[in-house]
Design an enzyme around this catalytic site. Structure first.
Site: not given
Length: 320
Positions: A13, A122, A179, A193, A197, A294
């Protein structure tokens, strides 16, 4: 007009949206006097259906990397992308990535390249919502005090659905169907996750060598419907919060579910988005909020990093 050859690793994606955005923003590259040429896009299967611009050179052979001026890594994972990038980085060429797991867990090898300004990332935290740029530039002048953040959209979605009465299992199943969550979803719901970060952020405001292993991690798997309802009844919301603060001579970093007042910025400014509250002695309290995942949101930050490199800005340099 000069030609810049770009290589792309991965065409899921994010990779597909990067390719579309490179074409969509041709005007801005033209203004810089640059023609972007995609030398190759590395995929596992060239026959798989994808939505990419006509003429996109999909290949399973990574040798095209050697002719690229810059590489955009959108594979995910840790050791496979590092094996591909290692010889490229050693040749002192720049890499753009959104891969927070790679950055968090293989920093010992990557740090020298980051210090030399060859790593642009970034998109690795909060995707297209810019937080790393400010932390690596203007906020350096402010004495860091503390940060709190909601950095995982899957956990945000599940906890919000639980506020509406769905069980954890029901909300997780729905997140997977949409999803939002991987199968298995451990990286997201287990808090790892978010910990990746937080580690990346810590290297800009606390310690340039901050280790991933120093983050205490607790996920949302144990959060019950009763706890969520109890928090709501008390005017609070449960969020998976990443937190970094001074602890004596060192730093305390933790990822865990927390009850926060409904008026807390992570509950208001964030809503169902990612959000971060930064506290500095001189800067005061700053709030960042926006899309944290996204394809096109992430692609916008990665192509933004490419523009920075073309203009001559160095990559994101951690504390020395």
């Amino acid at each position: 007009m000069r030609t810049v050859t770009v290589g792309v690793l991965g065409c899921g994606t994010v990779g597909q949206d990067v390719l579309h955005l490179l074409k969509r923003r041709k005007d801005i590259f033209d203004n810089l006097g640059v023609r972007v040429e995609v030398a190759g896009v590395l995929v596992r299967d060239t026959a798989r259906a994808r939505t990419v611009p006509d003429g996109t050179p999909l290949t399973t052979d990574p040798t095209f990397l050697q002719e690229c001026g810059v590489v955009i890594e959108a594979l995910g994972g840790i050791d496979s992308p590092l094996a591909l990038l290692r010889p490229y980085l050693r040749s002192d060429r720049p890499v753009i990535t959104a891969n927070k797991a790679l950055l968090a867990e293989r920093w010992e090898e990557l740090r020298e390249h980051a210090l030399d300004g060859r790593l642009y990332y970034e998109a690795s935290v909060m995707a297209g919502t810019p937080v790393i740029g400010p932390m690596s530039t203007v906020l350096r002048a402010s004495t860091f005090v503390r940060l709190q953040a909601v950095l995982n959209g899957t956990c945000n979605y599940i906890l919000t659905q639980m506020e509406g009465g769905k069980t954890y299992a029901q909300a997780l199943e729905e997140a997977q169907a949409l999803g939002y969550a991987e199968d298995p979803p451990t990286l997201d719901v287990g808090g790892f996750d978010t910990a990746h970060k937080l580690t990346v952020l810590a290297r800009f405001c606390a310690d340039g060598n901050f280790p991933y292993e120093a983050v205490q991690v607790q996920g949302i798997e144990g959060v019950t419907l009763e706890e969520v309802a109890g928090a709501r009844a008390a005017g609070q919301r449960i969020k998976l919060v990443a937190e970094l603060a001074r602890d004596g001579e060192g730093w305390h970093a933790r990822v865990a579910p927390q009850r926060l007042p409904e008026t807390h910025p992570l509950c208001t400014a964030g809503a169902n988005r990612n959000a971060l509250v930064y506290e500095g002695e001189e800067s005061g309290t700053l709030i960042f909020a926006g899309g944290g995942a996204g394809g096109m949101v992430t692609a916008s930050a990665m192509v933004g990093d490419l523009l920075d490199w073309l203009i001559g800005f160095p990559g994101h340099v951690p504390l020395h």
